[in-house]
Design a protein around this motif. Structure first.
Motif, mmCIF file in Angstrom:
data_model
loop_
_atom_site.group_PDB
_atom_site.id
_atom_site.type_symbol
_atom_site.label_atom_id
_atom_site.label_comp_id
_atom_site.label_asym_id
_atom_site.label_seq_id
_atom_site.Cartn_x
_atom_site.Cartn_y
_atom_site.Cartn_z
ATOM 1 N N ASN A 193 -11.134 -2.443 -23.313
ATOM 2 C CA ASN A 193 -9.701 -2.691 -23.328
ATOM 3 C C ASN A 193 -9.146 -2.945 -21.926
ATOM 4 O O ASN A 193 -8.345 -3.862 -21.713
ATOM 5 N N ILE A 233 -5.015 -14.345 -26.976
ATOM 6 C CA ILE A 233 -3.825 -13.513 -26.805
ATOM 7 C C ILE A 233 -2.784 -14.209 -25.936
ATOM 8 O O ILE A 233 -1.592 -14.217 -26.256
ATOM 9 N N ASP A 287 -7.364 -6.356 -20.531
ATOM 10 C CA ASP A 287 -6.057 -6.389 -19.865
ATOM 11 C C ASP A 287 -6.140 -7.079 -18.506
ATOM 12 O O ASP A 287 -5.250 -7.849 -18.129
ATOM 13 N N LYS A 321 -5.065 -6.051 -30.065
ATOM 14 C CA LYS A 321 -6.141 -6.483 -29.163
ATOM 15 C C LYS A 321 -7.513 -6.118 -29.734
ATOM 16 O O LYS A 321 -8.465 -6.909 -29.634
ATOM 17 N N ASN A 350 -2.502 -2.207 -28.678
ATOM 18 C CA ASN A 350 -3.945 -1.974 -28.574
ATOM 19 C C ASN A 350 -4.653 -2.292 -29.891
ATOM 20 O O ASN A 350 -5.793 -2.768 -29.896
#
Length: 201
Positions: free
Chosen positions: A163, A102, A167, A144, A141
């Motif tokens: 999650n 990411i 982050d 991800k 989201n």
């Protein structure tokens, strides 16, 4: 910001770096730690940050193995702290791979409204009033989830517990990158000061 980082990396010759995976194939005589020390920068200021800069700005993909090792350690520590040691080992690998992917993918991404990069949106931690930044900082989201589930298949409901950890890991990587840039900036500032002092003398 991107041009500024490019100039700093070129200024201190952080191009031909030797990594664990290419010792035999590289002409570089110094490791990254040694090369940073040679120009007066301390590697420990941001190990992961320097590696990330080289991957993003110099396509030094040999650095990826070293970066993944550091991110893996950070992810394991996060889960150990949050879940008191009870977590599937494959979750550490999935978190590490997803976070790195990411961050590298968002290298050139910027808010379409204010042009702030996604890295800064993460670091602002929800303080931005720009709607575009607020949206960008989540990196979607769903996006991800798709990236994470490629490494560790699971339902969206199960992904919720990962999650927040993802982050945190992404934010840690951005902070490491910013620390590395700050170290380069400070070195450049010291050099300018030395030149000014010499001219005055």
């Amino acid at each position: 910001m991107m041009i500024h980082i490019e100039k700093l990396l070129s200024k201190y010759g952080l191009d031909s770096i030797r990594f664990n995976d290419d010792y035999e194939n590289s002409d570089a005589s110094l490791s990254l730690e040694e090369q940073l020390a040679a120009v007066g920068i301390i590697w420990d200021q941001s190990c992961a940050g320097f590696l990330l800069l080289l991957i993003q700005h110099r396509s030094q993909h040999y650095a990826l193995t070293d970066l993944m090792h550091l991110v893996f350690q950070q992810a394991a520590q996060q889960l150990a702290d949050e879940w008191h040691g009870f977590y599937p080992q494959q979750a550490v690998s999935a978190l590490s791979l997803a976070a790195v992917k990411i961050v590298i993918q968002s290298h050139t991404a910027a808010c379409q409204h204010c042009s702030k990069d996604i890295a800064q949106s993460y670091l602002d931690d929800g303080k931005s009033t720009c709607e575009g930044c607020i949206h960008a900082s989540t990196f979607s989201n769903e996006a991800k989830f798709q990236i994470f589930s490629q490494q560790l298949p699971m339902s969206r409901a199960c992904f919720v517990q990962y999650n927040a950890q993802l982050d945190r890991l992404i934010r840690w990587l951005y902070e490491q990158r910013d620390s590395a840039v700050l170290a380069l900036d400070e070195k450049a500032g010291r050099d300018r000061g030395s030149i000014s002092a010499t001219l005055v003398a």
